[in-house]
Scaffold this active site. Structure first.
Site, PDB file in Angstrom:
ATOM      1  CG  ASP A  88      -1.689  -1.107   1.524  1.00  0.00           C
ATOM      2  OD1 ASP A  88      -1.973  -1.824   0.560  1.00  0.00           O
ATOM      3  OD2 ASP A  88      -2.085  -1.307   2.695  1.00  0.00           O
ATOM      4  CG  ASP A 112       1.384   2.487   4.570  1.00  0.00           C
ATOM      5  OD1 ASP A 112       0.153   2.321   4.635  1.00  0.00           O
ATOM      6  OD2 ASP A 112       2.194   1.543   4.507  1.00  0.00           O
TER       7      ASP A 112
END
Lengths: 215, 103
Positions: free
Chosen positions: A136, A138
């Site tokens: 992901d 972040d």
């Protein structure tokens, strides 16, 4: 030195101590290299709570680092100010970098401090390959000053859709909340504080002043 | 992702669908649907391998505090800590039970 969650610190690994007294840290922690990541837990009289990243995702070890032995300290805002993604060889290929290259110019138009955390932040700081295909993006936004729910919703609208999952945390003085949850309809949001998680309607206020409006 | 499944005894109760939580590291999403009968079905997808015993403990801790209404609960877990899991499940049950409280 003021350490906050997500900051990276460089320290002789032999100086770390295990989170539970009279226990040993695993060999891969003690013999490994690279910075450790400040995690959200109470500071224990001169000992900073940290997490150590290993080679695999399953290798994550909590530990404490003595404040006095820290040789270098880097927060996500300072790291991000140099725009390290521009020099990354996968900036046109990896979904996380594509998402970041799209979001960074938008974020830089706002009067907010923001930074890259997680695996990509660690990769920027060390040059070590950390991104995985499923990673992901972040991000953290410094939310020392309150951001109201309408502003949060405007930010989500501004950022639009991304090429990967984007996890943006608002770092308030009381702890972190997810921007997307704060922008949503749930009355209470989850806040990760140094003393554990709580559900709250007022993330910028302590337990005792729940009546304070965020803005 | 690993899939876990628990069935627990529950009380028949009028509840409404509920969705709480957040899809992000260290957090989880909890969805509740009403279920006829007297049991709760819990379906968990988790990114933490080998966590079945920890989940069982968390569910038992929640049962000690709350009488579970009959429901189907779907959980998507992204390596949340037990403290976060408890808060999120209790938040979802509270929201699902709001219809009961106002009836």
């Amino acid at each position: 030195m003021n350490c906050r969650a997500h900051d990276l610190i460089w320290i002789d690994r032999g100086q770390l101590r295990a989170p539970v007294p009279d226990t040993e840290l695993p060999d891969w922690v003690v013999n490994g290299s690279g910075p450790v990541v400040v995690r959200r837990a109470p500071v224990d009289s001169g000992w900073i709570p940290v997490g150590v990243r290993g080679e695999s995702k399953a290798q994550r070890q909590p530990a404490f680092a003595p404040l006095k032995a820290i040789s270098k300290h880097l927060d996500p805002y300072t790291l991000t100010a140099t725009k390290p993604w521009l020099a990354h060889c996968e900036r046109n290929r990896h979904p996380v970098l594509i998402a970041l290259c799209k979001l960074a110019p938008l974020l830089n138009t706002l009067p907010l401090r923001w930074g890259v955390t997680g695996s990509l932040g660690y990769e920027f700081a060390t040059g070590e390959r950390q991104l995985r295909p499923e990673s992901d993006l972040d991000l953290v936004i410094d939310a020392t000053a309150p951001i109201c729910r309408e502003q949060a919703a405007e930010l989500i609208g501004l950022f639009g859709t991304a090429s990967c999952r984007v996890d943006i945390q608002l770092d308030t003085p009381m702890g972190a909340i997810a921007l997307a949850e704060w922008a949503g309809s749930s009355e209470q949001v989850l806040q990760k504080t140094d003393t554990g998680p709580r559900l709250t309607k007022t993330p910028w206020a302590g337990e005792k002043d729940e009546g304070v409006k965020p803005c | 992702m690993e899939t876990l499944h628990f069935t627990r005894p529950a009380r028949a109760a009028e509840i409404q669908p509920a969705l709480v939580g957040y899809v992000g590291s260290g957090d989880l999403e909890v969805m509740i649907e009403p279920l006829q009968g007297s049991q709760t079905e819990i379906h968990i997808q988790t990114s933490s391998p080998g966590s079945e015993i920890r989940w069982r403990q968390v569910i038992e801790q929640i049962e000690a505090r709350i009488s579970l209404p009959a429901m189907r609960m779907d959980i998507h877990d992204f390596a949340a800590t037990p403290g976060v899991i408890r808060l999120r499940i209790e938040q979802a049950i509270e929201l699902a039970s709001a219809v009961e409280a106002s009836a």
